[in-house]
Design a protein around this motif. Structure first.
Motif, PDB file in Angstrom:
ATOM      1  N   LEU A  13       1.017  -0.778  -0.164  1.00  0.00           N
ATOM      2  CA  LEU A  13       0.103  -0.379  -0.137  1.00  0.00           C
ATOM      3  C   LEU A  13       1.134   1.260   0.365  1.00  0.00           C
ATOM      4  O   LEU A  13       0.123   2.377  -0.583  1.00  0.00           O
ATOM      5  CB  LEU A  13      -1.054  -0.219   1.591  1.00  0.00           C
ATOM      6  CG  LEU A  13      -2.171  -1.061   1.538  1.00  0.00           C
ATOM      7  CD1 LEU A  13      -2.709  -1.181   2.436  1.00  0.00           C
ATOM      8  CD2 LEU A  13      -3.270  -0.140   0.290  1.00  0.00           C
ATOM      9  N   ARG A  17       0.780   3.831  -2.881  1.00  0.00           N
ATOM     10  CA  ARG A  17       0.991   5.428  -2.450  1.00  0.00           C
ATOM     11  C   ARG A  17       1.652   6.089  -3.247  1.00  0.00           C
ATOM     12  O   ARG A  17       1.457   6.992  -4.119  1.00  0.00           O
ATOM     13  CB  ARG A  17       0.681   5.298  -0.558  1.00  0.00           C
ATOM     14  CG  ARG A  17       0.346   7.088  -0.274  1.00  0.00           C
ATOM     15  CD  ARG A  17      -0.080   6.954   0.988  1.00  0.00           C
ATOM     16  NE  ARG A  17      -0.316   8.047   1.462  1.00  0.00           N
ATOM     17  CZ  ARG A  17       0.142   9.099   1.252  1.00  0.00           C
ATOM     18  NH1 ARG A  17       1.506   9.135   1.281  1.00  0.00           N
ATOM     19  NH2 ARG A  17      -0.710  10.357   1.740  1.00  0.00           N
ATOM     20  N   ARG A  67      -8.570   6.639  -6.158  1.00  0.00           N
ATOM     21  CA  ARG A  67      -7.660   5.663  -5.142  1.00  0.00           C
ATOM     22  C   ARG A  67      -6.518   6.094  -4.693  1.00  0.00           C
ATOM     23  O   ARG A  67      -6.128   4.855  -3.303  1.00  0.00           O
ATOM     24  CB  ARG A  67      -6.267   5.008  -6.227  1.00  0.00           C
ATOM     25  CG  ARG A  67      -6.165   3.674  -6.367  1.00  0.00           C
ATOM     26  CD  ARG A  67      -5.361   2.888  -7.598  1.00  0.00           C
ATOM     27  NE  ARG A  67      -5.073   1.624  -7.417  1.00  0.00           N
ATOM     28  CZ  ARG A  67      -4.256   1.767  -7.820  1.00  0.00           C
ATOM     29  NH1 ARG A  67      -3.124   2.712  -8.451  1.00  0.00           N
ATOM     30  NH2 ARG A  67      -3.207   0.426  -7.426  1.00  0.00           N
ATOM     31  N   PHE A  70      -8.796   6.235  -0.937  1.00  0.00           N
ATOM     32  CA  PHE A  70      -8.475   4.565  -0.888  1.00  0.00           C
ATOM     33  C   PHE A  70      -8.131   3.499   0.136  1.00  0.00           C
ATOM     34  O   PHE A  70      -7.768   2.669   0.809  1.00  0.00           O
ATOM     35  CB  PHE A  70      -9.391   3.578  -1.865  1.00  0.00           C
ATOM     36  CG  PHE A  70     -10.283   3.812  -1.974  1.00  0.00           C
ATOM     37  CD1 PHE A  70     -11.813   3.503  -1.499  1.00  0.00           C
ATOM     38  CD2 PHE A  70     -10.590   3.678  -3.620  1.00  0.00           C
ATOM     39  CE1 PHE A  70     -12.970   4.001  -1.868  1.00  0.00           C
ATOM     40  CE2 PHE A  70     -11.702   4.157  -4.163  1.00  0.00           C
ATOM     41  CZ  PHE A  70     -13.150   4.100  -3.376  1.00  0.00           C
ATOM     42  N   ILE A  71      -6.628   4.158  -0.761  1.00  0.00           N
ATOM     43  CA  ILE A  71      -4.665   3.343   0.066  1.00  0.00           C
ATOM     44  C   ILE A  71      -4.985   4.284   1.636  1.00  0.00           C
ATOM     45  O   ILE A  71      -4.203   2.949   2.166  1.00  0.00           O
ATOM     46  CB  ILE A  71      -3.820   3.948  -1.076  1.00  0.00           C
ATOM     47  CG1 ILE A  71      -4.046   2.720  -2.086  1.00  0.00           C
ATOM     48  CG2 ILE A  71      -2.567   3.286  -0.430  1.00  0.00           C
ATOM     49  CD1 ILE A  71      -2.679   3.050  -3.257  1.00  0.00           C
ATOM     50  N   ASP A  72      -4.838   5.185   1.408  1.00  0.00           N
ATOM     51  CA  ASP A  72      -4.996   5.969   2.611  1.00  0.00           C
ATOM     52  C   ASP A  72      -5.884   5.759   3.760  1.00  0.00           C
ATOM     53  O   ASP A  72      -5.373   5.619   5.174  1.00  0.00           O
ATOM     54  CB  ASP A  72      -4.711   8.056   2.950  1.00  0.00           C
ATOM     55  CG  ASP A  72      -3.709   8.349   1.930  1.00  0.00           C
ATOM     56  OD1 ASP A  72      -2.790   7.982   2.230  1.00  0.00           O
ATOM     57  OD2 ASP A  72      -4.254   9.459   1.506  1.00  0.00           O
ATOM     58  N   SER A  73      -6.834   5.364   3.226  1.00  0.00           N
ATOM     59  CA  SER A  73      -7.919   4.493   5.038  1.00  0.00           C
ATOM     60  C   SER A  73      -8.025   3.492   5.015  1.00  0.00           C
ATOM     61  O   SER A  73      -7.270   2.934   6.586  1.00  0.00           O
ATOM     62  CB  SER A  73      -9.579   4.546   3.566  1.00  0.00           C
ATOM     63  OG  SER A  73     -10.339   3.745   4.447  1.00  0.00           O
ATOM     64  N   ALA A  74      -6.998   2.953   3.232  1.00  0.00           N
ATOM     65  CA  ALA A  74      -6.669   1.279   3.877  1.00  0.00           C
ATOM     66  C   ALA A  74      -5.364   1.327   5.184  1.00  0.00           C
ATOM     67  O   ALA A  74      -5.188   0.620   5.713  1.00  0.00           O
ATOM     68  CB  ALA A  74      -6.246   0.527   2.950  1.00  0.00           C
ATOM     69  N   TYR A  83      -7.707  -3.396   9.746  1.00  0.00           N
ATOM     70  CA  TYR A  83      -7.473  -4.220   8.641  1.00  0.00           C
ATOM     71  C   TYR A  83      -7.654  -5.383   8.172  1.00  0.00           C
ATOM     72  O   TYR A  83      -7.819  -6.299   9.009  1.00  0.00           O
ATOM     73  CB  TYR A  83      -5.777  -3.658   7.937  1.00  0.00           C
ATOM     74  CG  TYR A  83      -5.952  -3.774   6.772  1.00  0.00           C
ATOM     75  CD1 TYR A  83      -6.045  -3.015   5.367  1.00  0.00           C
ATOM     76  CD2 TYR A  83      -5.193  -5.404   6.599  1.00  0.00           C
ATOM     77  CE1 TYR A  83      -6.040  -3.741   4.008  1.00  0.00           C
ATOM     78  CE2 TYR A  83      -4.780  -5.837   4.726  1.00  0.00           C
ATOM     79  CZ  TYR A  83      -4.770  -4.569   4.281  1.00  0.00           C
ATOM     80  OH  TYR A  83      -5.432  -5.325   2.114  1.00  0.00           O
ATOM     81  N   HIS A 103      -6.947  -2.416  -0.533  1.00  0.00           N
ATOM     82  CA  HIS A 103      -7.029  -1.261  -0.304  1.00  0.00           C
ATOM     83  C   HIS A 103      -8.995  -2.071  -0.120  1.00  0.00           C
ATOM     84  O   HIS A 103      -9.686  -0.495   0.525  1.00  0.00           O
ATOM     85  CB  HIS A 103      -7.478   0.107  -1.042  1.00  0.00           C
ATOM     86  CG  HIS A 103      -8.007   0.093  -2.035  1.00  0.00           C
ATOM     87  ND1 HIS A 103      -6.902  -0.934  -3.053  1.00  0.00           N
ATOM     88  CD2 HIS A 103      -9.149   0.345  -2.699  1.00  0.00           C
ATOM     89  CE1 HIS A 103      -7.254  -0.483  -4.617  1.00  0.00           C
ATOM     90  NE2 HIS A 103      -8.665   0.448  -4.574  1.00  0.00           N
TER      91      HIS A 103
END
Length: 119
Positions: A13, A17, A67, A70-74, A83, A103
């Motif tokens: 991730l 990012r 996207r 989504f990656i930051d959220s993951a 997670y 993600h």
């Protein structure tokens, strides 16, 4: 889910990012260059081509930006220890799904149900 798996996904991730941030920077620079050239006199075909280029860059930027969110959220879920758990039902998301979509926020069953609702 093992700590090793979560560490591996966190690395993936983080790499994704960094790549997206690079893409957004490049897209922004290309978009800025196109808009700065807009003041020059050109024929209709050049202007139309520039408009198409701008629209494509805007779409790419929006897609990459979404996207990135989504990656930051993951990554946030990784740091919170949440997670790999479905946000809808709380069940574990299969590792195979997380390897394919790191993600992902929904397990397969909840994703299928979500897609049915959105048809």
């Amino acid at each position: 889910m093992t700590k090793e798996f979560v560490a591996e996904i966190e690395r993936v991730l983080t790499e994704q990012r960094a790549e997206l941030l690079g893409n957004l920077t490049n897209t922004n620079a290309a978009f800025r260059a196109l808009t700065e050239e807009g003041g020059e006199i050109g024929d209709v075909i050049d202007e139309a081509a520039d408009t198409v280029d701008r629209k494509m860059l805007e779409a790419l930027g929006t897609k990459d930006f979404n996207r990135l969110q989504f990656i930051d959220s993951a990554l946030s879920r990784v740091h919170q220890g949440k997670y790999g758990l479905c946000v809808a039902c709380g069940k574990p998301i299969p590792e195979a799904r997380l390897r394919a979509i790191p993600h992902a926020v929904l397990c397969v069953d909840c994703k299928v149900a979500d897609e049915r609702r959105n048809r």
